[in-house]
Design an enzyme around this catalytic site. Structure first.
Site, PDB file in Angstrom:
ATOM      1  N   ARG A 240       0.806  -1.217   0.000  1.00 12.74           N
ATOM      2  CA  ARG A 240       0.000   0.000   0.000  1.00 12.74           C
ATOM      3  C   ARG A 240       0.842   1.271   0.000  1.00 12.74           C
ATOM      4  NH1 ARG A 240      -2.239   0.529   5.470  1.00 12.74           N
ATOM      5  NH2 ARG A 240      -0.217   1.501   5.744  1.00 12.74           N
TER       6      ARG A 240
ATOM      7  N   SER B  39      -6.768   2.754  13.757  1.00 17.20           N
ATOM      8  CA  SER B  39      -5.543   1.996  13.494  1.00 17.20           C
ATOM      9  C   SER B  39      -5.000   2.376  12.116  1.00 17.20           C
ATOM     10  CB  SER B  39      -5.836   0.499  13.585  1.00 17.20           C
ATOM     11  OG  SER B  39      -6.961   0.167  12.806  1.00 17.20           O
ATOM     12  N   CYS B  40      -3.896   1.772  11.762  1.00 17.93           N
ATOM     13  CA  CYS B  40      -3.222   1.991  10.490  1.00 17.93           C
ATOM     14  C   CYS B  40      -4.220   1.801   9.347  1.00 17.93           C
ATOM     15  CB  CYS B  40      -2.080   0.982  10.373  1.00 17.93           C
ATOM     16  SG  CYS B  40      -1.018   1.238   8.967  1.00 17.93           S
ATOM     17  N   PRO B  41      -4.300   2.619   8.313  1.00 22.90           N
ATOM     18  CA  PRO B  41      -3.405   3.743   7.992  1.00 22.90           C
ATOM     19  C   PRO B  41      -3.956   5.112   8.375  1.00 22.90           C
ATOM     20  CG  PRO B  41      -4.717   3.253   6.073  1.00 22.90           C
ATOM     21  CD  PRO B  41      -5.227   2.371   7.198  1.00 22.90           C
ATOM     22  N   ASP B  66      -2.808   3.934  18.477  1.00 21.37           N
ATOM     23  CA  ASP B  66      -2.208   2.811  17.760  1.00 21.37           C
ATOM     24  C   ASP B  66      -0.699   2.819  17.999  1.00 21.37           C
ATOM     25  OD1 ASP B  66      -1.311   0.915  16.021  1.00 21.37           O
ATOM     26  OD2 ASP B  66      -1.981   1.927  14.201  1.00 21.37           O
TER      27      ASP B  66
END
Lengths: 390, 102
Positions: A240, B39-41, B66
């Site tokens: 990504r 959380s990610c992203p 996070d």
């Protein structure tokens, strides 16, 4: 050994993140050990085992051949990754039950369903169907790699659209429980230490019960979980991030891990210590491409792949609990549908690269693909041809 | 961003404390990006979006829970020329100050 020296060592291991490239080499090496021991690493078959077990328990599926989750190798690997992630988070004082806004839970579950379905089309998730399959020189692994890249791109496009047009879906009330308090010393490391001791004792319990291999699978999983939690090495980021910030650290690490793991697998196969057909899947074709794309979208929405969802669930991220539930259910149902439709044999060809290109050709081609992946991503760091920064 | 339900991490209290006058000029955040629970992203994604609203040299305050957020923001800063000027933690909540590139 003095107190301060010991404390500094503890901080080096559990206070700071581990270098990502070192984690990549470790993960690859452990995967080779695991293949030498019995079978390579994969996450989706263990998650399907959990889904099948629940569906069978509810009377919705009939699987007389189903191995119980506490005895099945894939399930034990996953349990190990979960408990390893939990142990490492506790030892690092990073454990907390983090409940995200509701929109995030929906994306977690939806991403999980897509990952489960995609993994069944591609004969494995990004771990079994891509990482271990490329290591085993199966053409299907390269097909899934293309699909994962496309899926990560599409998933990110969706997230960008959502942030712009539906900002409420990723904001709102959230809760955190069980985090270390601000003013008192945390008890998390002590709990983590006790858990680590219990995990080390479990293989002896399994061996005593007549299942020596099962306890070893669990320990392999624990080591994977600890390495991932401490380094945050992530294959979602590898696919990504070039499309997002452009940062290619995890892409280079993933290419390095694949190179090491592939060389180890190839040695085991070339010397006939392992069967050449092992982990060569009949998915080279539509199965790997479509499955990889679905999986790539799903892992981007969920924020965790087959492995990442499990260790992040272990450190208390509730979004990934939803992803695991969706993954297990999606995998179970997709497999049932594929078997019902008689489509399992129609997903692609099983191509073992050395049987087409020879051993040297297959190794060189794989290394060239990995090098090109790492170099292109590194070049893009500054050129930012495919990145969407703003 | 709507209400944040939580128990006893002292975030609200901490934010009310007036910062030391010397540091205030350099580090007084122009805006807050609240990524608690996300959380990610999302942390690096939302910072990438919000930093455009800050004047060059201005500071964004990021709140996150996070454990991956500091690493994500470091990678983001490495690629964009923005700077992480401060990082602290109260309980589960990480507070990271990102200064926009000049």
């Amino acid at each position: 050994v003095t107190g301060p020296a010991l404390s500094a060592q503890y901080t080096a291991v559990f206070g700071r993140p581990w270098p990502v490239w070192a984690a990549a080499v470790l993960v690859a090496t452990i995967n080779v050990f695991l293949f030498a021991f019995d079978r390579p690493w994969t996450a989706s078959d263990g998650l399907r085992n959990w889904g099948d077990w629940v569906l069978t328990g509810l009377g919705l599926a009939h699987r007389p051949d189903l191995v119980a989750p506490w005895l099945y190798s894939g399930s034990l690997l996953n349990l190990g990754v979960l408990l390893g992630g939990l142990t490492a988070a506790l030892l690092s004082r990073e454990f907390a039950i983090r409940v995200p806004p509701r929109g995030e839970l929906v994306k977690g579950a939806g991403g999980g369903l897509l990952m489960g379905g995609g993994a069944m089309l591609a004969f494995g998730c990004n771990v079994g169907g891509f990482f271990s399959a490329v290591s085993a020189l199966s053409l299907s692994g390269f097909g899934m790699m293309l699909g994962l890249g496309l899926g990560a791109f599409l998933g990110l496009r969706y997230l960008l659209w959502e942030m712009e047009r539906r900002p409420g879906w990723s904001s709102g009330a959230a809760r955190v429980w069980g985090a270390p308090a601000a003013d008192t010393p945390s008890r998390q490391p002590l709990v983590g230490l006790l858990l680590a001791l219990a995990l080390l004792a479990l293989p002896f319990v399994y061996a005593g019960g007549g299942y020596p291999a099962q306890g070893v699978f669990l320990l392999f999983g624990v080591v994977f979980g600890v390495v991932f939690q401490r380094s945050r090495f992530c294959l979602v980021r590898a696919f990504r991030e070039p499309f997002m910030t452009g940062d290619a650290e995890h892409t280079r690490a993933a290419a390095l891990a694949l190179a090491v793991s592939m060389l180890g697998f190839t040695i085991l196969k070339f010397t006939d210590l392992k069967d050449r057909g092992d982990w060569v899947f009949a998915g080279a074709g539509l199965g790997a491409l479509a499955g990889g794309t679905l999986f790539g979208v799903g892992m981007t929405l969920a924020g965790g792949c087959g492995a990442g969802s499990i260790w992040r669930a272990g450190e208390g991220q509730v979004k990934l609990w939803a992803a695991l539930a969706g993954f297990a259910l999606g995998a179970s149902l997709a497999r049932l549908a594929l078997v019902q439709a008689g489509a399992l044999g129609k997903l692609g060809w099983a191509v073992f690269l050395p049987s087409v290109l020879g051993w040297g050709g297959a190794i060189l081609l794989t290394l060239a693909v990995l090098l090109a992946w790492a170099l292109l991503a590194t070049w893009n760091e500054d050129a930012r041809v495919v990145s969407a920064l703003e | 961003m709507s209400a944040w339900i939580k128990a006893g991490y002292g975030v609200a209290r901490q934010r009310e404390t007036p910062p030391a006058p010397a540091a205030a000029a350099a580090a007084a955040p122009a805006a807050v990006v609240d990524c608690r629970g996300l959380s990610c992203p999302w942390p690096s994604r939302k910072v990438a979006n919000a930093i455009g609203e800050v004047a060059p040299g201005g500071v964004l305050e990021v709140l996150a829970t996070d454990p991956g957020a500091p690493g994500d923001l470091k990678a983001f800063a490495r690629r964009t020329g923005h700077r992480i000027v401060e990082q602290s933690q109260v309980g589960a909540v990480l507070r990271i100050l990102v200064q926009r590139a000049q």
